[in-house]
Scaffold this motif. Structure first.
Motif, PDB file in Angstrom:
ATOM      1  N   ILE A  41       0.835  -1.212   0.000  1.00  0.00           N
ATOM      2  CA  ILE A  41       0.000   0.000   0.000  1.00  0.00           C
ATOM      3  C   ILE A  41       0.864   1.254   0.000  1.00  0.00           C
ATOM      4  O   ILE A  41       0.665   2.171  -0.790  1.00  0.00           O
ATOM      5  N   THR A  42       1.867   1.289   0.882  1.00  0.00           N
ATOM      6  CA  THR A  42       2.646   2.522   1.063  1.00  0.00           C
ATOM      7  C   THR A  42       3.706   2.746  -0.014  1.00  0.00           C
ATOM      8  O   THR A  42       4.144   3.884  -0.214  1.00  0.00           O
ATOM      9  N   THR A  43       4.119   1.677  -0.710  1.00  0.00           N
ATOM     10  CA  THR A  43       5.150   1.873  -1.738  1.00  0.00           C
ATOM     11  C   THR A  43       4.588   1.820  -3.155  1.00  0.00           C
ATOM     12  O   THR A  43       5.308   2.111  -4.109  1.00  0.00           O
ATOM     13  N   VAL A  44       3.302   1.454  -3.292  1.00  0.00           N
ATOM     14  CA  VAL A  44       2.705   1.380  -4.624  1.00  0.00           C
ATOM     15  C   VAL A  44       1.451   2.248  -4.729  1.00  0.00           C
ATOM     16  O   VAL A  44       1.403   3.196  -5.511  1.00  0.00           O
ATOM     17  N   PHE A  45       0.421   1.950  -3.944  1.00  0.00           N
ATOM     18  CA  PHE A  45      -0.860   2.651  -4.076  1.00  0.00           C
ATOM     19  C   PHE A  45      -0.705   4.166  -3.960  1.00  0.00           C
ATOM     20  O   PHE A  45      -1.237   4.920  -4.777  1.00  0.00           O
ATOM     21  N   THR A  46       0.024   4.617  -2.956  1.00  0.00           N
ATOM     22  CA  THR A  46       0.160   6.059  -2.753  1.00  0.00           C
ATOM     23  C   THR A  46       1.465   6.632  -3.306  1.00  0.00           C
ATOM     24  O   THR A  46       1.673   7.844  -3.250  1.00  0.00           O
ATOM     25  N   PHE A  47       2.331   5.774  -3.849  1.00  0.00           N
ATOM     26  CA  PHE A  47       3.653   6.276  -4.234  1.00  0.00           C
ATOM     27  C   PHE A  47       3.984   6.134  -5.713  1.00  0.00           C
ATOM     28  O   PHE A  47       4.373   7.103  -6.370  1.00  0.00           O
ATOM     29  N   TRP A  48       3.853   4.924  -6.263  1.00  0.00           N
ATOM     30  CA  TRP A  48       4.532   4.613  -7.523  1.00  0.00           C
ATOM     31  C   TRP A  48       4.092   5.505  -8.688  1.00  0.00           C
ATOM     32  O   TRP A  48       4.912   6.142  -9.350  1.00  0.00           O
ATOM     33  N   ALA A  49       2.785   5.527  -8.962  1.00  0.00           N
ATOM     34  CA  ALA A  49       2.289   6.323 -10.082  1.00  0.00           C
ATOM     35  C   ALA A  49       2.507   7.820  -9.847  1.00  0.00           C
ATOM     36  O   ALA A  49       2.706   8.585 -10.795  1.00  0.00           O
ATOM     37  N   SER A  50       2.480   8.232  -8.575  1.00  0.00           N
ATOM     38  CA  SER A  50       2.728   9.645  -8.255  1.00  0.00           C
ATOM     39  C   SER A  50       4.141  10.041  -8.652  1.00  0.00           C
ATOM     40  O   SER A  50       4.364  11.122  -9.220  1.00  0.00           O
ATOM     41  N   MET A  51       5.100   9.173  -8.371  1.00  0.00           N
ATOM     42  CA  MET A  51       6.483   9.436  -8.757  1.00  0.00           C
ATOM     43  C   MET A  51       6.611   9.497 -10.280  1.00  0.00           C
ATOM     44  O   MET A  51       7.281  10.384 -10.835  1.00  0.00           O
ATOM     45  N   VAL A  52       5.967   8.547 -10.973  1.00  0.00           N
ATOM     46  CA  VAL A  52       6.031   8.511 -12.432  1.00  0.00           C
ATOM     47  C   VAL A  52       5.407   9.770 -13.030  1.00  0.00           C
ATOM     48  O   VAL A  52       5.960  10.386 -13.946  1.00  0.00           O
ATOM     49  N   LYS A  53       4.247  10.193 -12.505  1.00  0.00           N
ATOM     50  CA  LYS A  53       3.546  11.354 -13.054  1.00  0.00           C
ATOM     51  C   LYS A  53       4.357  12.641 -12.875  1.00  0.00           C
ATOM     52  O   LYS A  53       4.474  13.446 -13.796  1.00  0.00           O
TER      53      LYS A  53
END
Length: 390
Positions: A83-95
């Motif tokens: 949850i903390t490294t993908v749901f709220t993080f991964w796409a945000s970093m990419v965007k």
């Protein structure tokens, strides 16, 4: 943690290789569930705020992890990490990264992103090894290293508050310009180039996962010490990541095509994957294997740095970068669901060099399939680009 402290994790948790693989499978399952909704979330909510939540959330869960609780708790911890490294993080970093430049800069942007992660990761991982070595026992050292990582994540959260900015939204009077609609989602999932990108990521990521097992390979087959393999693991995970990412990003922009560079990357991956099988297994050949390991890693991690760099090249709008990255991620990182458990089971059932040779063959096969998919993507994208000019 697996790449640097694999043998110590086995000892500290009392787990088999298959059980350690299951922990990462639980993490992978949660990732699989979170990638796509996380992508849509990044297109609707402030990516900066999501990254701040991620840093502090992962740090708090990490402090629990440092107590080295029972196996059931470790399974839950790895779900929370999803949850903390993908749901709220991964796409945000990419965007955020995607919005820093136009199509001609994506290779450089993502290469420097991954390279920067490699540089900081090297320093933090070396810090963890220093902390690890300060304790009288490996298990206490492991706990100290996890605390160190957790604190560094919280410091990263503070730095995000101070220095990271949200991407500017496309200016338009319509509501659809600032948020993703269901129509947009249906548009993205119907684009075959997005799915091809996801499958290419899956081939490379599967190979990267298997590459991580070179840490116990050096320990078990070449009798390297735990501290030496830990340093080699740090070098593999971060220094090679830094060098490969920078080279890959700059060369992709120089070629004016991330997809074209990936084609060469998979060729290199194929060659060096099969070379492990040809090197005689004896102590005197250790440095030959290490040399092959370095070259293999450079090709692997150069491709890995560019997973999301083709988003502009395949003609996906900035507004939909988060959604596209979510689809690419859910396909591309699907090997996390079964890869670690499968690899651990292979090694448990085929002790010694036999098990590792099976992993090298699988890595080579993934590289060949990835090369074929890149060729298909390149031809498909060229046809679509020509159709836009008509």
């Amino acid at each position: 943690m697996k790449d640097t402290y694999y043998s110590t994790l086995e000892q500290a948790t009392g787990s088999t290789k298959a059980q350690l693989g299951m922990l990462l499978t639980m993490y992978g399952l949660m990732n699989f569930v979170c990638y796509f909704p996380g992508g849509m979330l990044a297109d609707k909510v402030s990516p900066k705020k999501l990254i701040i939540i991620s840093c502090f959330g992962t740090g708090i869960v990490g402090l629990w992890y440092s107590t080295l609780p029972g196996y059931s708790s470790l399974l839950l911890i790895h779900c929370l990490f999803g949850i903390t490294t993908v749901f709220t993080f991964w796409a945000s970093m990419v965007k955020i990264t995607n919005n820093l430049g136009d199509e001609n800069e994506q290779g450089k942007l993502f290469g420097f992103l991954e390279g920067g992660r490699g540089l900081v990761g090297t320093l933090v991982a070396l810090g963890s090894v220093y902390v690890f070595a300060k304790f009288a026992s490996d298990i206490k050292g492991l706990s100290g290293a996890i605390v160190f990582y957790s604190v560094m994540l919280m410091i990263a959260g503070v730095l995000v508050i101070l220095f990271v900015h949200d991407p500017k939204l496309e200016t338009d009077d319509s509501e659809e310009s600032s948020s993703v609609s269901w129509k947009d989602f249906k548009t993205v999932i119907k684009i075959p180039r997005v799915w091809l990108c996801g499958l290419i990521v899956a081939c490379n990521y599967g190979a990267v996962m298997l590459f991580g097992y070179l840490t116990p390979y050096f320990t078990e087959i070449y009798s390297m010490s735990s501290s030496a393999t830990a340093l080699l693991g740090v070098f593999r995970s971060y220094a090679l990541m830094l060098i490969g990412s920078l080279i890959g990003g700059l060369m992709a922009d120089k070629m004016k095509s991330v997809i074209r560079f990936m084609q060469y990357g998979f060729i290199g991956m194929t060659v060096f994957s099969f070379l492990y099988l040809l090197i005689p297994v004896n102590r005197s050949m250790l440095w030959v294997v290490v040399g092959n390991f370095i070259l293999h890693g450079l090709f692997l991690l150069a491709v890995k740095a560019l997973y999301f760099a083709p988003i502009d090249e395949i003609h996906i709008s900035k507004k939909l970068a988060g959604t596209a990255s979510g689809i690419i991620s859910i396909v591309g990182y699907s090997p996390e669901i079964y890869g670690y458990t499968a690899a651990g089971t292979i090694l448990d059932k085929n002790p010694g060099i036999t098990g590792y040779n099976i992993l090298f063959i699988l890595t080579g096969i993934l590289s060949i399939v990835g090369l074929i998919l890149v060729i298909i993507l390149r031809r498909n994208n060229n046809k679509y680009t020509l159709s836009l000019k008509k």
